[in-house]
Design a protein around this motif. Structure first.
Motif, mmCIF file in Angstrom:
data_model
loop_
_atom_site.group_PDB
_atom_site.id
_atom_site.type_symbol
_atom_site.label_atom_id
_atom_site.label_comp_id
_atom_site.label_asym_id
_atom_site.label_seq_id
_atom_site.Cartn_x
_atom_site.Cartn_y
_atom_site.Cartn_z
ATOM 1 N N PRO A 29 16.432 -38.713 -41.619
ATOM 2 C CA PRO A 29 16.715 -37.322 -41.996
ATOM 3 C C PRO A 29 16.354 -36.994 -43.449
ATOM 4 N N ALA A 30 16.440 -37.964 -44.333
ATOM 5 C CA ALA A 30 16.072 -37.726 -45.739
ATOM 6 C C ALA A 30 14.581 -37.420 -45.864
ATOM 7 N N THR A 31 13.781 -38.039 -45.028
ATOM 8 C CA THR A 31 12.335 -37.776 -45.045
ATOM 9 C C THR A 31 12.062 -36.332 -44.648
ATOM 10 N N VAL A 32 12.688 -35.876 -43.573
ATOM 11 C CA VAL A 32 12.495 -34.495 -43.115
ATOM 12 C C VAL A 32 13.018 -33.524 -44.169
ATOM 13 N N SER A 33 14.115 -33.868 -44.810
ATOM 14 C CA SER A 33 14.652 -33.020 -45.873
ATOM 15 C C SER A 33 13.637 -32.866 -47.012
ATOM 16 N N LYS A 34 12.958 -33.941 -47.365
ATOM 17 C CA LYS A 34 11.932 -33.872 -48.414
ATOM 18 C C LYS A 34 10.778 -32.971 -47.999
ATOM 19 N N TRP A 35 10.427 -33.006 -46.716
ATOM 20 C CA TRP A 35 9.371 -32.110 -46.227
ATOM 21 C C TRP A 35 9.820 -30.667 -46.352
ATOM 22 N N CYS A 36 11.083 -30.406 -45.998
ATOM 23 C CA CYS A 36 11.599 -29.033 -46.008
ATOM 24 C C CYS A 36 11.725 -28.463 -47.411
ATOM 25 N N THR A 37 11.893 -29.324 -48.394
ATOM 26 C CA THR A 37 11.970 -28.859 -49.783
ATOM 27 C C THR A 37 10.621 -28.963 -50.490
#
Length: 67
Positions: A29-37
């Motif tokens: 989930p941290a990876t996807v969060s980085k994509w979203c930001t």
């Protein structure tokens, strides 16, 4: 870094969460969060898979480079 992808916007439009996407892709989930930001970007095969999961054209996941 400038915003490159519209992933956060498209997820909201589709009423999906970062957690849902991370689970579907088998990603942290941290990876996807980085994509979203926009602090990091998914590779092209992953971006294609995201588009398929969200049922959008891959172009809808990117901000246009034309002003």
């Amino acid at each position: 870094m400038e915003d490159i992808n519209r992933l956060k916007v498209v997820l909201a439009e589709k009423k999906r969460t970062n957690s849902w996407l991370a689970n579907e892709l088998g990603k942290n989930p941290a990876t996807v969060s980085k994509w979203c930001t926009n602090s990091s970007q998914p590779d092209l095969p992953t971006l294609k898979k995201v588009a398929e999961l969200l049922e959008v054209d891959v172009k809808e996941l990117l901000w246009s480079t034309k002003k």
